[in-house]
Motif scaffolding. Structure first.
Motif, mmCIF file in Angstrom:
data_model
loop_
_atom_site.group_PDB
_atom_site.id
_atom_site.type_symbol
_atom_site.label_atom_id
_atom_site.label_comp_id
_atom_site.label_asym_id
_atom_site.label_seq_id
_atom_site.Cartn_x
_atom_site.Cartn_y
_atom_site.Cartn_z
ATOM 1 N N THR A 104 0.876 -1.051 -0.117
ATOM 2 C CA THR A 104 0.068 0.154 0.010
ATOM 3 C C THR A 104 0.775 1.359 -0.213
ATOM 4 O O THR A 104 0.533 2.499 -0.348
ATOM 5 C CB THR A 104 -0.916 0.021 1.308
ATOM 6 N N VAL A 105 2.315 1.056 0.182
ATOM 7 C CA VAL A 105 3.059 2.355 0.477
ATOM 8 C C VAL A 105 4.276 2.143 -0.661
ATOM 9 O O VAL A 105 4.330 3.122 -1.303
ATOM 10 C CB VAL A 105 3.820 2.367 1.792
ATOM 11 N N ILE A 106 4.878 1.220 -0.873
ATOM 12 C CA ILE A 106 5.852 0.855 -1.730
ATOM 13 C C ILE A 106 5.637 -0.277 -2.625
ATOM 14 O O ILE A 106 4.990 -1.111 -2.296
ATOM 15 C CB ILE A 106 7.219 0.742 -1.012
ATOM 16 N N PRO A 107 6.143 -0.452 -3.774
ATOM 17 C CA PRO A 107 6.070 -1.419 -4.548
ATOM 18 C C PRO A 107 6.831 -2.947 -3.917
ATOM 19 O O PRO A 107 7.850 -2.729 -3.541
ATOM 20 C CB PRO A 107 6.759 -1.195 -5.843
ATOM 21 N N VAL A 108 6.087 -3.970 -3.871
ATOM 22 C CA VAL A 108 6.797 -5.311 -3.238
ATOM 23 C C VAL A 108 7.044 -6.105 -4.448
ATOM 24 O O VAL A 108 6.271 -6.410 -5.700
ATOM 25 C CB VAL A 108 5.735 -5.744 -2.398
ATOM 26 N N ASP A 109 8.288 -6.882 -4.562
ATOM 27 C CA ASP A 109 8.626 -7.838 -5.570
ATOM 28 C C ASP A 109 8.288 -9.209 -5.361
ATOM 29 O O ASP A 109 8.061 -10.101 -6.036
ATOM 30 C CB ASP A 109 10.180 -7.626 -5.990
ATOM 31 N N VAL A 110 8.344 -9.604 -4.037
ATOM 32 C CA VAL A 110 8.523 -10.851 -3.572
ATOM 33 C C VAL A 110 7.439 -10.842 -2.258
ATOM 34 O O VAL A 110 7.602 -10.353 -1.401
ATOM 35 C CB VAL A 110 9.633 -11.705 -3.224
ATOM 36 N N TYR A 111 6.646 -11.798 -2.042
ATOM 37 C CA TYR A 111 5.639 -11.903 -1.081
ATOM 38 C C TYR A 111 6.090 -13.306 -0.365
ATOM 39 O O TYR A 111 6.097 -14.357 -0.963
ATOM 40 C CB TYR A 111 4.219 -12.079 -1.268
ATOM 41 N N VAL A 112 6.350 -13.478 1.065
ATOM 42 C CA VAL A 112 6.465 -14.484 1.711
ATOM 43 C C VAL A 112 5.488 -14.757 2.666
ATOM 44 O O VAL A 112 5.563 -14.202 3.825
ATOM 45 C CB VAL A 112 7.970 -14.606 2.458
ATOM 46 N N PRO A 113 4.432 -15.613 2.632
ATOM 47 C CA PRO A 113 3.143 -15.465 3.563
ATOM 48 C C PRO A 113 3.712 -16.525 4.543
ATOM 49 O O PRO A 113 4.705 -17.096 4.625
ATOM 50 C CB PRO A 113 2.418 -16.130 2.634
ATOM 51 N N GLY A 114 2.972 -16.304 5.553
ATOM 52 C CA GLY A 114 2.985 -17.208 6.806
ATOM 53 C C GLY A 114 2.884 -16.455 8.050
ATOM 54 O O GLY A 114 2.980 -15.331 7.997
ATOM 55 N N CYS A 115 2.613 -17.254 9.135
ATOM 56 C CA CYS A 115 2.229 -16.608 10.396
ATOM 57 C C CYS A 115 2.924 -17.619 11.403
ATOM 58 O O CYS A 115 2.201 -18.471 11.609
ATOM 59 C CB CYS A 115 0.909 -16.116 10.683
ATOM 60 N N ALA A 116 4.016 -17.540 11.693
ATOM 61 C CA ALA A 116 5.204 -16.455 11.482
ATOM 62 C C ALA A 116 5.904 -17.567 10.316
ATOM 63 O O ALA A 116 5.889 -18.490 10.203
ATOM 64 C CB ALA A 116 6.151 -16.379 12.466
ATOM 65 N N ALA A 117 6.449 -16.667 9.121
ATOM 66 C CA ALA A 117 7.360 -17.197 8.070
ATOM 67 C C ALA A 117 8.325 -18.078 8.681
ATOM 68 O O ALA A 117 9.014 -17.547 9.473
ATOM 69 C CB ALA A 117 7.487 -16.054 7.022
ATOM 70 N N ARG A 118 8.410 -19.277 8.199
ATOM 71 C CA ARG A 118 9.552 -19.770 8.430
ATOM 72 C C ARG A 118 10.893 -19.536 7.887
ATOM 73 O O ARG A 118 10.909 -18.949 6.955
ATOM 74 C CB ARG A 118 9.244 -21.475 7.828
ATOM 75 N N PRO A 119 11.907 -19.734 8.534
ATOM 76 C CA PRO A 119 13.406 -19.363 8.067
ATOM 77 C C PRO A 119 13.567 -20.081 6.701
ATOM 78 O O PRO A 119 14.008 -19.143 5.875
ATOM 79 C CB PRO A 119 14.406 -19.845 9.167
#
Length: 180
Positions: A104-119
């Protein structure tokens, strides 16, 4: 990652999150995962960073900080949104001060989903980001080469025309001197 010419430097910023993803980002630096063995360096200075790793969602108070860090990074740069909060605001979506994910503020190139995202997922996201970074570098080099070819030809043509004009001027002066 053999296509990367220099070690990628990562700057990490935590928006408004529960710090679960931050702990996993730090886990990537521990001996178990040790991303530094691949040449990935965690830096605190955005002016040296290639990859902007953001955890947590964006709110009214930190949106300017996120923009400022992004703008301080040299081109080409890659943004990796880590965790569901950075991707889409996650469980904080309905909070009164949350604007949404990082995009919503800056362009994102890669999304890593997860809660919490694994290493492992974070490392995979950074590697995918490095592929995007290399593509951006290649495009920049190509653009510079394309721009530099045309002006050189124009400059050579202008110089040739100026040289011809100078020769004609000298010839005219010589002829004028002979007539006197």
């Amino acid at each position: 990652m053999s296509y990367i010419a220099k070690s990628p430097w990562v700057v990490h910023y935590d928006g408004s999150s529960c710090n679960g993803c931050d702990i996993e980002v730090l886990a990537c630096l521990t001996p178990m995962y040790d991303v530094e063995r691949f040449g990935i360096i965690n830096t605190g200075n955005p002016k040296h960073a290639d990859v902007f790793l953001v955890t947590g969602s964006v709110n009214e108070q930190n949106k300017d900080v996120v923009k400022q860090i992004y703008e301080q990074m040299p081109e080409p740069k890659v943004v990796v949104a880590v965790g569901i909060c950075a991707c889409s605001a996650g469980i904080f979506r309905e909070c009164y001060n949350i604007m949404g994910g990082v995009d919503t503020v800056i362009p994102v190139d890669v999304y890593v989903p997860g809660c919490a995202a694994r290493p492992e997922a974070i490392i995979d996201g950074v590697v995918k980001g490095l592929a995007v970074l290399q593509e951006k570098r290649d495009n920049m080099v190509k653009a510079v080469e394309d721009e530099s070819v045309e002006p050189i030809e124009e400059e050579n043509q202008d110089a040739a025309e100026a040289g011809e004009a100078e020769e004609k001027k000298e010839e005219a002066e010589e002829e004028g001197g002979k007539q006197k």
